[in-house]
Design a protein around this motif. Structure first.
Motif, short mmCIF file in Angstrom:
data_model
loop_
_atom_site.label_atom_id
_atom_site.label_comp_id
_atom_site.label_asym_id
_atom_site.label_seq_id
_atom_site.Cartn_x
_atom_site.Cartn_y
_atom_site.Cartn_z
N GLU A 315 20.27 -42.89 -39.54
CA GLU A 315 20.70 -43.60 -40.75
C GLU A 315 21.29 -44.97 -40.45
N ASP A 325 17.20 -46.86 -46.57
CA ASP A 325 18.19 -45.80 -46.44
C ASP A 325 17.47 -44.46 -46.27
N PRO A 327 17.25 -41.66 -48.25
CA PRO A 327 16.38 -41.20 -49.33
C PRO A 327 15.01 -41.89 -49.34
N LYS A 328 15.01 -43.22 -49.09
CA LYS A 328 13.75 -43.96 -49.06
C LYS A 328 12.88 -43.49 -47.89
N LEU A 330 12.90 -40.52 -46.48
CA LEU A 330 12.36 -39.20 -46.80
C LEU A 330 11.20 -39.32 -47.79
N GLU A 331 11.31 -40.26 -48.73
CA GLU A 331 10.23 -40.49 -49.69
C GLU A 331 8.96 -40.94 -48.98
N THR A 336 11.50 -33.28 -48.01
CA THR A 336 12.74 -33.02 -48.73
C THR A 336 13.89 -33.10 -47.74
N GLU A 337 15.12 -33.17 -48.28
CA GLU A 337 16.29 -33.22 -47.39
C GLU A 337 16.41 -31.94 -46.59
#
Length: 463
Positions: A315, A325, A327-328, A330-331, A336-337
């Motif tokens: 991170e 970041d 979330p981006k 992972l997208e 998924t987290e």
């Protein structure tokens, strides 16, 4: 001092330690001296306050607390050495009894390296890719070299695939021109895929002075990830011209006199690269099989710390440099987290297991690291870090990281020994002889180990 060791599980012990009060004398003297330097009492010079006055004014309890805090690390270390324990991380200490003038008792729970039984690894068999270099591979390598010597010449025609165009760009999001969405004089090779999706189709067919508008998702900047209306104007079109593929090109691009000699050298280089990849693949697959054979308990706290370290590094370092970041990320990865957490845990477990079992092999086989091996590994690490060897060596010494590098090389030697004992065959069923790689095998193995156990912070494993 008396100590006893109670095994709580394969990776954790509890030390019970009793210290006769007379053994606290040095720590008590140090406590009085420290308090003497910190306080003032009317009628006494600083540093000359009698102990009885300190007890009266500030309480014997304050002195005992200071003395115990000073003494605990020493007695804990003695108990660890007496028990011949290989401890990991910091202990959880609990003072169970403190009788002034009589006794100090405390317990210390701490993780330890588990005892590992090294399996018989002589029967390991793995399959790796065969080393094959086709004429097409050689053609591609020569063409890439040829491309580096290409020239560009302006042309008065519509842009085509492979042309180098000079562009002015303007990006709008929701009708507004972005502050960082304007660029002029951008050089772009059509078909390279280095700019926005859709730009090739937009500029092909345009002559100098022509413009087009298309929609594309922005790859960076203030509106990264958002769809934008992009206007592109072509200010110049130039055709790339490749040099003729002949002996003159060989002399221009290399130390060889003929194209045939250049192609032969390209083939040899490709073979060497594939042999290196094959050796690395063999090490990785042998390591995977070794980890399957060995039963390696993992301390829960160490695993938790390792997972957190890996997440933090991703991170705050890797993604931070990329400007995105978690979330981006992972997208982009389509995860998924929960999937990311499970994957990180699996990688952390593999890293810890790799260190534990290879360290055990180092001890069992009494493997040592000489100066030449350490220097070669340091040179490679320096090259991958982008630092000069002198800068990297200075950083390693100043950071106290020399033992870490020694450990990496030692584990590399352990893995090399396992690979040597294993049977390695290629996809053609032929036994692969890695002896030609012997000179670099230790360093390559060290790199394989480093990749497998990346981010396992040795500074957290203290003896």
């Amino acid at each position: 001092m008396k100590s006893a060791v109670e095994t709580l599980n394969p990776t954790r012990v509890r030390l019970s330690i009793e210290v006769p009060f007379e053994e606290l004398k040095d720590s008590l003297d140090a406590a009085y001296k420290k308090i003497n330097q910190q306080v003032t009492v009317k009628g006494f010079r600083k540093g000359k306050i009698p102990n009885r006055v300190i007890d009266q004014r500030f309480g014997r309890g304050a002195v005992l607390e200071e003395a115990v805090n000073d003494a605990l690390p020493k007695f804990y270390t003695e108990a660890v050495n007496e028990g011949e324990l290989n401890v990991l991380g910091q202990p959880e200490v609990d003072i169970t009894e403190l009788k002034d003038g009589e006794l100090l008792s405390f317990t210390a729970e701490v993780d330890i390296r588990p005892e590992i039984e090294i399996p018989d690894y002589s029967g390991i068999e793995v399959e790796v890719d065969a080393v094959t270099v086709s004429d097409e591979d050689v053609d591609k390598a020569v063409e890439e070299l040829r491309g580096r010597f290409a020239s560009t010449n302006p042309v008065e025609r519509a842009a085509e695939d492979g042309d180098v165009v000079t562009l002015d760009l303007e990006a709008k999001v929701e009708g507004e021109i972005l502050e960082d969405g304007v660029a002029e004089g951008v050089s772009y090779t059509i078909g390279s895929g280095e700019l926005l999706e859709g730009i090739d189709e937009a500029v092909k067919g345009l002559e100098a002075g022509g413009e087009a508008t298309f929609t594309s998702e922005l790859k960076g900047g203030s509106a990264e990830g958002k769809p934008a209306e992009v206007t592109v104007k072509v200010s110049a079109v130039a055709a790339r011209e490749l040099p003729a593929l002949d002996d003159d090109f060989a002399q221009l691009a290399s130390e060889f006199d003929t194209l045939e000699e250049l192609r032969a050298d390209s083939r040899k280089r490709l073979e060497n690269m594939k042999q290196y990849d094959q050796a690395t693949q063999a090490q990785e697959r042998v390591l995977e099989e070794l980890l399957k054979l060995a039963e390696v308990p993992i301390p829960e706290k160490l695993l938790e710390d390792e997972i957190n370290t890996r997440k933090h590094n991703l991170e705050h370092h890797q993604l931070g440099q990329m400007g995105i970041d978690l979330p981006k990320y992972l997208e982009i990865q389509g995860k998924t987290e929960d999937e990311f957490t499970a994957e990180t845990k699996e990688q952390a477990e593999k890293g810890i297991k790799t260190q534990f079992i290879l360290d055990e092999l180092v001890n069992k086989e009494k493997l040592n690291v000489n100066q030449e091996e350490l220097t070669e590994h340091l040179m490679r690490r320096a090259a991958s870090s982008g630092m000069s060897p002198d800068q990297f060596a200075q950083a390693v010494v100043e950071g106290g990281q020399v033992p870490m590098l020694v450990g990496e090389v030692a584990r590399g030697k352990a893995l090399a020994a396992v690979v040597e004992a294993a049977t390695v065959k290629d996809t053609n069923g032929e036994v692969v002889d890695l002896s030609d790689e012997e000179e670099d095998e230790t360093t390559e193995s060290a790199e394989t180990v480093e990749a497998a156990s990346e981010d396992v912070a040795e500074e957290k494993t203290e003896a």
